[in-house]
Design an enzyme around this catalytic site. Structure first.
Site, PDB file in Angstrom:
ATOM      1  N   ALA A  44       0.755  -1.203  -0.092  1.00  0.00           N
ATOM      2  CA  ALA A  44       0.023   0.007   0.070  1.00  0.00           C
ATOM      3  C   ALA A  44       0.861   1.339   0.110  1.00  0.00           C
ATOM      4  O   ALA A  44       0.667   2.088  -0.702  1.00  0.00           O
ATOM      5  CB  ALA A  44      -0.775   0.102   1.372  1.00  0.00           C
ATOM      6  N   ASN A 189      17.284  -3.845   3.753  1.00  0.00           N
ATOM      7  CA  ASN A 189      17.876  -3.235   4.910  1.00  0.00           C
ATOM      8  C   ASN A 189      18.985  -3.905   5.576  1.00  0.00           C
ATOM      9  O   ASN A 189      19.262  -5.044   5.319  1.00  0.00           O
ATOM     10  CB  ASN A 189      16.696  -2.923   5.995  1.00  0.00           C
ATOM     11  CG  ASN A 189      16.131  -3.833   6.854  1.00  0.00           C
ATOM     12  OD1 ASN A 189      17.095  -4.731   6.924  1.00  0.00           O
ATOM     13  ND2 ASN A 189      15.044  -3.808   7.364  1.00  0.00           N
ATOM     14  N   ASP A 257       9.835   1.408   2.661  1.00  0.00           N
ATOM     15  CA  ASP A 257       8.905   1.359   1.547  1.00  0.00           C
ATOM     16  C   ASP A 257       8.875   2.346   0.573  1.00  0.00           C
ATOM     17  O   ASP A 257       8.725   2.497  -0.613  1.00  0.00           O
ATOM     18  CB  ASP A 257       7.365   1.308   2.256  1.00  0.00           C
ATOM     19  CG  ASP A 257       7.404   0.445   3.228  1.00  0.00           C
ATOM     20  OD1 ASP A 257       7.947  -0.885   3.139  1.00  0.00           O
ATOM     21  OD2 ASP A 257       6.395   0.338   3.924  1.00  0.00           O
TER      22      ASP A 257
END
Length: 320
Positions: A44, A189, A257
């Site tokens: 999203a 990450n 994100d």
């Protein structure tokens, strides 16, 4: 000819976020402030950023049949995201993310995957069909907060269609070798890079080594994010460090994100890979300067304005 779109496959959540003065201890009630109900989830968030940067985005995801699905989906609908690829899992709750943000902007997250993990075979088939039918030049972004077989099938469908794929390998234990080998770009990450390569990423040189090992597993473009907000890019046998620049960190939620979404947008636009990585670093830098994830995402003008500062610090590295 239809315009290329960004396809975003993965998690969508109802987020419940607070600020806390310190990390909680077991058995202790910790007072919190700034309670907020938000839309979240990796897929999203990437779709929101794409729309904010002027690109049509289609979300491929699962929500529950409860009242929380509107908390998760309503802001996405308002943002203009195509939700035709979102299906409802009957008798299952929408995914919930509980986020505590510390004074330094670092966050702790407890995630109940719920509908994110409730994909049926026909749902995976529908997602793969949507990817195969996407306009030429489209790009697929994928995270691993869904069943691995769904993600792997989607990546294979995209590559079969000739579409680029940006993979956020989170959580790393759900990543399969075939996903890495077929992805155009991978964005771990430090902890995810260590999980995938065994290299403890404690700085740029270690990041270069982790990226080199990812390349050895078939990754074409490895962007290893660093703890300070910079990243190491590996492409064509070369490592480049894009150092962080100082920003005021308010909330780090959703910064990763933003990185993956911005990298996908830049590649969708045909930018050179190094420029695309700088674009991603800039977006993630700016995402931490306000509370929340989607709400904090920057527009194009702010990202472009930060690029010269990031480009000025680039340097070549060698894997250790």
């Amino acid at each position: 000819m239809a315009r290329p779109i960004l396809l975003s496959l993965g998690s969508v959540n109802a987020d419940f976020q607070v600020r806390v003065p310190e990390a909680p201890d077991p058995g202790r009630t910790l007072p919190a402030t700034d309670f907020t109900r938000l839309s979240g989830g990796k897929a999203a968030n990437r779709a929101v950023l794409a729309c904010r940067l002027g690109h049509p985005a289609r979300l491929l995801a699962r929500v529950g049949d409860d009242d929380l699905r509107e908390q998760a989906l309503a802001p996405l609908r308002r943002a203009g995201i195509d939700l035709g690829g979102v299906s409802v899992a009957e008798g299952v709750a929408t995914a919930v993310s509980m986020i505590a943000v510390l004074p330094d902007g670092k966050k702790s997250i407890v995630l109940a995957g719920n509908a994110n993990d409730s994909w049926r075979q026909e749902d995976g088939e529908a997602a793969a069909a949507a990817i195969a039918a996407a306009p030429a030049g489209s790009l697929l972004t994928v995270d691993c907060e869904i069943p691995p077989d769904v993600a792997a099938r989607a990546i294979a469908a995209a590559r079969g269609r000739g579409l680029a794929v940006v993979l956020d390998p989170s959580p790393a234990d759900r990543v399969r070798d075939a996903m890495l080998a077929q992805a155009t770009a991978v964005t771990p990450n430090p902890s995810e890079a260590e999980g995938l390569t065994g290299v403890r990423v404690d700085g740029p040189e270690a990041g270069a080594e982790a990226a080199r090992r990812l390349a050895g597993r078939g990754v074409a473009i490895a962007c290893v994010k660093l703890q300070d907000g910079g990243c190491v890019l590996w492409q064509d046998g070369r490592a480049t460090h894009i150092p962080a620049v100082p920003v005021e960190v308010v909330d780090s939620t959703g910064a990763g994100d933003a990185f993956a979404g911005a990298l996908a947008v830049a590649l969708l636009e045909g930018r050179p890979v190094l420029e695309a990585a700088c674009f991603a670093v800039a977006a993630s830098h700016l995402a931490v300067t306000a509370f929340g994830s989607q709400e904090a995402y920057p527009g194009r003008d702010r990202i472009e304005a930060l690029l010269p500062r990031l480009a000025a610090g680039q340097r070549a590295l060698a894997g250790r």
